[in-house]
Motif scaffolding. Structure first.
Motif, short mmCIF file in Angstrom:
data_model
loop_
_atom_site.label_atom_id
_atom_site.label_comp_id
_atom_site.label_asym_id
_atom_site.label_seq_id
_atom_site.Cartn_x
_atom_site.Cartn_y
_atom_site.Cartn_z
N TYR A 11 0.82 -1.21 0.00
CA TYR A 11 0.00 0.00 0.00
C TYR A 11 0.86 1.26 0.00
O TYR A 11 0.36 2.34 0.26
N ASP A 12 2.15 1.13 -0.27
CA ASP A 12 3.04 2.28 -0.29
C ASP A 12 2.67 3.18 -1.47
O ASP A 12 2.62 2.75 -2.62
N ASP A 13 2.39 4.47 -1.18
CA ASP A 13 1.98 5.38 -2.24
C ASP A 13 3.04 6.44 -2.56
O ASP A 13 2.76 7.43 -3.24
N LYS A 14 4.27 6.22 -2.10
CA LYS A 14 5.31 7.24 -2.26
C LYS A 14 5.60 7.56 -3.73
O LYS A 14 5.97 8.68 -4.07
N ARG A 15 5.45 6.58 -4.59
CA ARG A 15 5.75 6.80 -6.01
C ARG A 15 4.52 7.26 -6.80
O ARG A 15 4.59 7.41 -8.01
N TYR A 16 3.42 7.51 -6.09
CA TYR A 16 2.17 7.85 -6.77
C TYR A 16 1.62 9.15 -6.18
O TYR A 16 0.86 9.16 -5.22
N GLY A 17 2.07 10.27 -6.77
CA GLY A 17 1.74 11.59 -6.24
C GLY A 17 0.26 11.89 -6.21
O GLY A 17 -0.24 12.47 -5.24
N CYS A 18 -0.46 11.48 -7.25
CA CYS A 18 -1.90 11.77 -7.30
C CYS A 18 -2.65 10.98 -6.23
O CYS A 18 -3.60 11.48 -5.63
N LEU A 19 -2.21 9.73 -6.00
CA LEU A 19 -2.83 8.92 -4.96
C LEU A 19 -2.56 9.53 -3.58
O LEU A 19 -3.46 9.59 -2.73
N GLN A 20 -1.33 9.99 -3.36
CA GLN A 20 -1.02 10.66 -2.10
C GLN A 20 -1.92 11.88 -1.90
O GLN A 20 -2.41 12.13 -0.80
N TYR A 21 -2.13 12.62 -2.98
CA TYR A 21 -2.92 13.84 -2.91
C TYR A 21 -4.36 13.55 -2.48
O TYR A 21 -4.88 14.18 -1.56
N VAL A 22 -5.02 12.58 -3.14
CA VAL A 22 -6.43 12.33 -2.81
C VAL A 22 -6.56 11.68 -1.44
O VAL A 22 -7.56 11.90 -0.75
N ARG A 23 -5.58 10.89 -1.04
CA ARG A 23 -5.63 10.31 0.31
C ARG A 23 -5.52 11.40 1.38
O ARG A 23 -6.24 11.37 2.39
N THR A 24 -4.62 12.36 1.16
CA THR A 24 -4.49 13.46 2.12
C THR A 24 -5.74 14.31 2.13
O THR A 24 -6.22 14.72 3.19
N LEU A 25 -6.30 14.57 0.94
CA LEU A 25 -7.54 15.34 0.85
C LEU A 25 -8.66 14.60 1.58
O LEU A 25 -9.47 15.22 2.29
#
Length: 268
Positions: free
Chosen positions: A198-212
């Motif tokens: 579930y590491d999302d470090k290489r997926y900027g858009c996924l990190q963005y929506v998860r933080t949102l």
């Protein structure tokens, strides 16, 4: 004869500015209208109730703005100024549900049940309260069948809230190129392995929506589904989010994401 009927209409109830709780007081009047075949009077009184309730998402958003404004005003008043209860300025949902089913106006039921889901069962309409900004309902007017519908609806909202949160985890509202392999349909079927990475470090858009999601969606309780989607729009591109994710969403993901927000909010 029609003119006489018109002159005898109960204008106290028909006036749109009236603070009378129409669904608490009108049933007896309408039953009399039915008994004496006063068709026009009956239709006008039922329409009076229908006009109190939002029937689409735009009208609901307008109502949400009214509720928010009323709460802000009530909470900003000095303690020595008696606050007029917000409940007195809004239609009462429990009696509206019973009214709709007896007098044939089911179009108000979605908004009435949704508003009822936001009200604590301890906030009874007739109860005296210290403050004027509680939403209240005439819970005693609700029969067992509709109480069960209310409980099932609340459970469905909790499940739906959890489901949407899981969709954020998998990035289902993003373009396929920005989603990790383990989030795509068929991952287990083709790999034979559960999605453990579930590491999302290489997926900027996924990190963005998860933080949102963590900033907006999780801050709204399950019975505030529509407000949850509105909060996503408010928090997007906020200073707080820009500090941690300055690149935001890619062009394709931005298009996919906001279309998903719009369509999912409509489906509620």
């Amino acid at each position: 004869m029609h003119g006489q009927t018109h002159n005898k209409r109960p204008r106290r109830y028909l006036a749109q500015g009236s603070q009378v709780k129409v669904t608490l007081e009108l049933p007896g009047v309408i039953r009399l209208a039915d008994k004496f075949l006063l068709v026009t009077v009956r239709a006008d009184l039922v329409q009076r109730v229908v006009d109190e309730w939002p029937r689409d998402l735009f009208e609901w958003d307008v109502r949400e703005g009214e509720i928010s404004s009323l709460m802000t005003t009530a909470q900003s008043q000095p303690v020595w100024v008696p606050a007029r209860p917000i409940a007195a300025r809004l239609p009462e949902p429990a009696s509206a549900i019973m009214f709709a089913q007896e007098f044939g106006c089911p179009q108000i039921l979605p908004a009435a049940f949704y508003l009822l889901a936001r009200i604590s069962v301890t906030d009874e309409w007739e109860a005296d309260t210290e403050h004027g900004y509680e939403l209240r309902a005439a819970w005693s007017r609700l029969d067992t069948t509709n109480l069960l519908r209310y409980m099932r609806g609340c459970k469905a909202m909790v499940d739906y809230h959890r489901c949407i949160s899981s969709e954020f985890d998998r990035g289902e509202m993003l373009c396929q190129e920005c989603r990790p392999p383990w989030s795509l349909p068929g991952y287990i079927r083709y790999t034979g392995a559960p999605p453990v990475d579930y590491d999302d470090k290489r997926y900027g858009c996924l990190q963005y929506v998860r933080t949102l999601r963590d900033m907006a969606w999780k801050s709204c309780p399950p019975h505030e589904l529509l407000r949850g989607f509105t909060e996503l729009q408010k928090k997007d591109a906020s200073d707080e989010l820009n500090k941690t994710h300055p690149n935001g969403l890619c062009e394709d993901c931005s298009l996919y994401f906001w279309e998903w927000v719009h369509e999912t909010r409509l489906s509620v």
